[in-house]
Design an enzyme around this catalytic site. Structure first.
Site, PDB file in Angstrom:
ATOM      1  N   SER A 130       0.827  -1.211   0.000  1.00 18.91           N
ATOM      2  CA  SER A 130       0.000   0.000   0.000  1.00 18.91           C
ATOM      3  C   SER A 130       0.858   1.256   0.000  1.00 18.91           C
ATOM      4  O   SER A 130       1.971   1.274   0.557  1.00 18.91           O
ATOM      5  CB  SER A 130      -0.868  -0.011   1.261  1.00 18.91           C
ATOM      6  OG  SER A 130      -1.349   1.283   1.540  1.00 18.91           O
ATOM      7  N   GLU A 132       0.410   3.504   1.881  1.00 16.84           N
ATOM      8  CA  GLU A 132       0.553   3.875   3.296  1.00 16.84           C
ATOM      9  C   GLU A 132       1.924   3.499   3.859  1.00 16.84           C
ATOM     10  O   GLU A 132       2.299   3.973   4.921  1.00 16.84           O
ATOM     11  CB  GLU A 132      -0.557   3.245   4.132  1.00 16.84           C
ATOM     12  CG  GLU A 132      -1.907   3.927   3.974  1.00 16.84           C
ATOM     13  CD  GLU A 132      -1.911   5.355   4.541  1.00 16.84           C
ATOM     14  OE1 GLU A 132      -1.189   5.626   5.509  1.00 16.84           O
ATOM     15  OE2 GLU A 132      -2.638   6.196   3.987  1.00 16.84           O
ATOM     16  N   TYR A 154      -1.539   0.576  10.481  1.00 18.35           N
ATOM     17  CA  TYR A 154      -1.788  -0.126   9.211  1.00 18.35           C
ATOM     18  C   TYR A 154      -0.571   0.005   8.288  1.00 18.35           C
ATOM     19  O   TYR A 154      -0.076  -0.988   7.737  1.00 18.35           O
ATOM     20  CB  TYR A 154      -3.040   0.440   8.540  1.00 18.35           C
ATOM     21  CG  TYR A 154      -3.237  -0.055   7.135  1.00 18.35           C
ATOM     22  CD1 TYR A 154      -3.776  -1.311   6.884  1.00 18.35           C
ATOM     23  CD2 TYR A 154      -2.864   0.731   6.037  1.00 18.35           C
ATOM     24  CE1 TYR A 154      -3.934  -1.776   5.584  1.00 18.35           C
ATOM     25  CE2 TYR A 154      -3.022   0.281   4.738  1.00 18.35           C
ATOM     26  CZ  TYR A 154      -3.561  -0.975   4.528  1.00 18.35           C
ATOM     27  OH  TYR A 154      -3.712  -1.425   3.245  1.00 18.35           O
TER      28      TYR A 154
HETATM   29  O1  G4F Z   1     -10.932   6.550   2.136  1.00 22.50           O
HETATM   30  P1  G4F Z   1      -9.923   6.562   3.213  1.00 22.50           P
HETATM   31  O2  G4F Z   1     -10.355   6.023   4.526  1.00 22.50           O
HETATM   32  O3  G4F Z   1      -8.633   5.839   2.656  1.00 22.50           O
HETATM   33  P2  G4F Z   1      -7.102   5.820   3.149  1.00 22.50           P
HETATM   34  O4  G4F Z   1      -6.974   6.134   4.575  1.00 22.50           O
HETATM   35  O5  G4F Z   1      -6.306   6.679   2.216  1.00 22.50           O
HETATM   36  O6  G4F Z   1      -6.703   4.286   2.934  1.00 22.50           O
HETATM   37  C1  G4F Z   1      -7.092   3.520   1.808  1.00 22.50           C
HETATM   38  O7  G4F Z   1      -6.143   3.604   0.785  1.00 22.50           O
HETATM   39  C2  G4F Z   1      -4.849   3.093   1.134  1.00 22.50           C
HETATM   40  C3  G4F Z   1      -3.940   3.251  -0.058  1.00 22.50           C
HETATM   41  O8  G4F Z   1      -4.354   2.443  -1.100  1.00 22.50           O
HETATM   42  C4  G4F Z   1      -4.967   1.643   1.560  1.00 22.50           C
HETATM   43  F1  G4F Z   1      -3.753   1.174   1.917  1.00 22.50           F
HETATM   44  C5  G4F Z   1      -5.924   1.506   2.700  1.00 22.50           C
HETATM   45  O9  G4F Z   1      -6.106   0.132   3.020  1.00 22.50           O
HETATM   46  C6  G4F Z   1      -7.261   2.086   2.269  1.00 22.50           C
HETATM   47  O10 G4F Z   1      -7.778   1.302   1.227  1.00 22.50           O
HETATM   48  O11 G4F Z   1      -9.428   8.087   3.493  1.00 22.50           O
HETATM   49  C7  G4F Z   1      -8.953   8.888   2.458  1.00 22.50           C
HETATM   50  C8  G4F Z   1      -8.729  10.297   2.989  1.00 22.50           C
HETATM   51  C9  G4F Z   1      -7.908  10.336   4.286  1.00 22.50           C
HETATM   52  O12 G4F Z   1      -7.021  11.417   4.199  1.00 22.50           O
HETATM   53  C10 G4F Z   1      -8.938  10.622   5.375  1.00 22.50           C
HETATM   54  O13 G4F Z   1      -8.428  11.294   6.508  1.00 22.50           O
HETATM   55  O14 G4F Z   1      -9.996  10.872   3.339  1.00 22.50           O
HETATM   56  C11 G4F Z   1      -9.889  11.515   4.604  1.00 22.50           C
HETATM   57  N1  G4F Z   1     -11.227  11.606   5.165  1.00 22.50           N
HETATM   58  C12 G4F Z   1     -11.879  12.772   5.423  1.00 22.50           C
HETATM   59  N2  G4F Z   1     -13.082  12.509   5.954  1.00 22.50           N
HETATM   60  C13 G4F Z   1     -12.019  10.574   5.540  1.00 22.50           C
HETATM   61  C14 G4F Z   1     -13.187  11.151   6.036  1.00 22.50           C
HETATM   62  N3  G4F Z   1     -11.833   9.235   5.483  1.00 22.50           N
HETATM   63  C15 G4F Z   1     -12.845   8.433   5.918  1.00 22.50           C
HETATM   64  N4  G4F Z   1     -12.697   7.084   5.835  1.00 22.50           N
HETATM   65  N5  G4F Z   1     -14.010   8.956   6.422  1.00 22.50           N
HETATM   66  C16 G4F Z   1     -14.228  10.323   6.492  1.00 22.50           C
HETATM   67  O15 G4F Z   1     -15.282  10.765   6.955  1.00 22.50           O
END
Ligand code: G4F
Length: 327
Positions: A130, A132, A154
Site C-alpha cells: 500500500s 501507506e 496499518y
Molecule cells: O478513504 P480513506 O479512509 O482511505 P485511506 O486512509 O487513504 O486508505 C485507503 O487507501 C490506502 C492506499 O491504497 C490503503 F492502503 C488503505 O487500506 C485504504 O484502502 O481516506 C482517504 C482520505 C484520508 O485522508 C482521510 O483522513 O480521506 C480523509 N477523510 C476525510 N473525511 C475521511 C473522512 N476518510 C474516511 N474514511 N471517512 C471520512 O469521513
C-alpha cells in the site's frame, strides 16, 4: 488449467480479481473469514451461478491466524498463483484496533510466507502492498525506490509485510511481487472509506433519504484510481518473467473536497447545505503527499489505467443512485 488462490476474495479487490481470473479461464479458490459471511454480497452473483460455483470457483473458510488450516488448503489446492489481499485495511480504524491490524496484515503475511517457503513447488505470489508504507514521504511522486516511512499501525504493518516479501524473494528465491497500490475505488468499496461514503451520501441526499454528510479533513489529498484497473495490474505483474515491485497509481492528487464537489454535482445536489466537518473523524496523524509514479508498471508491464477521476466518481454516484432506487 491455471489455479489461483485469493486471500481476501470477498473484498472489493478480491471480488473484481475473481471475476477477472474466471474470465481468463482460471480455476479460482478463495479464502473467506469464518465471520465474514454477510460480506459475501460482492460475490453473490458468481457463487449463486451453478455453472461457476463448485466448478471453477471454490470458497474455503480460513482465518489468516489459523496456520494449520492455511497450510492444509494451500497444499491441497497447489495454486500456481496466489494473490494475498486479506487483512484489516482501514487506516483510521488501525489506531483503534492496532493489535489485530498488525496480526492480520503483518503477522498474517509472515505465516503465509512461512507456509509457501516449505512447498516443493511454490506458487507465484502477489502481495497487495500500500501507499501507506510511505506515510509522509520526503519526495513526490513516490516510486519503487522511495524509502518507507509509515505513520499509522496499518502502514507500519504493510511496511513490515512488504519488506518481508522482499526478504523471502531474495533469501528463498520465491517469485513474490509487491504491488504498491494507491487508493483505488469502486461501488464495491466499503462504506466507511471516504469516496464511497461521499458518493452514497450524495445519492441518498438527492433521493431525500439522508440530509447530512459528516466528514473529517476535507483538505486531505489522495491519488484515487479505479479498482478494476488495479486488479488487472495485479495479474499483469504476476505474468512478468521476473519478480519485482511495482507502483500502481494515477500520479494525480485530488482532495476530499474535490470528491465532494464532483459527486454532488453528478447527483445534482448543492453540497454547501449538507456537508459538515465532524472533528471526531479527524485522524491527527494524517498521511500526506501520497501520489505515485506508475512509470515502471506502464513501461515494463504495459499497464494503463482506463478510468480518470471524473469517470470514477460518475460511475460510483450512478451506481449508488441505481442501488438506492431499487430498494
Ligand atoms: O478513504 P480513506 O479512509 O482511505 P485511506 O486512509 O487513504 O486508505 C485507503 O487507501 C490506502 C492506499 O491504497 C490503503 F492502503 C488503505 O487500506 C485504504 O484502502 O481516506 C482517504 C482520505 C484520508 O485522508 C482521510 O483522513 O480521506 C480523509 N477523510 C476525510 N473525511 C475521511 C473522512 N476518510 C474516511 N474514511 N471517512 C471520512 O469521513
Amino acid at each position: 488449467m491455471r489455479v489461483a488462490l485469493i486471500t481476501g476474495i470477498t473484498g472489493q479487490d478480491g471480488s473484481y480479481l475473481c471475476e477477472f481470473l474466471l474470465s481468463k479461464g482460471y480455476v479460482v479458490h478463495g479464502l473467506v473469514r469464518r465471520t465474514s459471511s454477510i460480506e459475501r454480497s460482492r460475490l453473490r452473483h458468481i457463487y449463486r451461478n451453478p455453472e461457476v460455483y463448485g466448478k471453477t470457483l471454490q470458497l474455503h473458510y480460513c482465518d489468516l491466524e489459523d496456520a494449520t488450516t492455511l497450510r492444509r488448503i494451500i497444499t491441497k489446492i497447489s495454486p500456481s498463483e496466489l494473490y494475498h489481499l486479506a487483512g484489516q485495511s482501514h487506516v483510521g480504524l488501525s489506531f483503534e484496533i492496532a493489535e489485530s491490524t498488525v496480526d492480520s496484515v503483518a503477522v498474517g503475511t509472515l505465516r503465509l510466507l512461512e507456509i509457501i517457503r516449505d512447498l516443493s513447488a511454490p506458487p507465484r505470489v502477489f502481495h497487495a502492498a500500500s501507499s501507506e508504507i510511505f506515510g509522509r514521504p520526503l519526495s513526490m511522486p513516490q516510486d519503487e525506490q522511495t524509502p518507507m516511512a509509515p505513520v499509522n499501525p496499518y502502514g507500519a504493518s504493510k511496511a513490515f509485510a512488504t519488506q518481508l516479501c522482499r526478504i523471502y524473494r531474495e533469501k528463498y528465491g520465491i517469485h513474490i511481487v509487491n504491488g504498491i497500490l494507491y487508493n483505488h475505488e469502486s461501488p464495491r468499496r466499503g462504506e466507511n472509506f471516504v469516496t464511497r461514503k461521499i458518493c452514497r451520501a450524495a445519492a441518498a441526499i438527492r433521493l431525500c433519504l439522508q440530509d447530512e454528510l459528516l466528514l473529517g479533513d476535507t483538505s486531505a489529498q489522495r491519488d484515487w484510481g479505479d479498482a478494476r484497473d488495479y486488479v488487472r495490474g495485479m495479474w499483469q505483474a504476476l505474468q512478468h518473467a521476473t519478480a519485482e515491485d511495482f507502483v500502481f497509481a494515477t500520479g494525480i492528487l485530488h482532495s476530499v473536497r474535490d470528491v465532494v464537489d464532483r459527486a454532488f454535482s453528478e447527483a445534482g445536489v448543492d453540497p454547501g447545505r449538507h456537508v459538515h466537518q465532524d472533528d471526531r473523524l479527524l485522524r491527527g496523524a494524517e498521511s500526506t503527499s501520497l501520489v505515485g509514479n506508475p512509470a515502471k508498471a506502464e513501461r515494463v508491464l504495459g499497464w494503463k489505467r482506463e478510468t480518470d477521476f471524473d469517470g470514477l466518481i460518475r460511475w460510483m454516484v450512478q451506481a449508488e443512485l441505481a442501488d438506492l432506487k431499487a430498494r
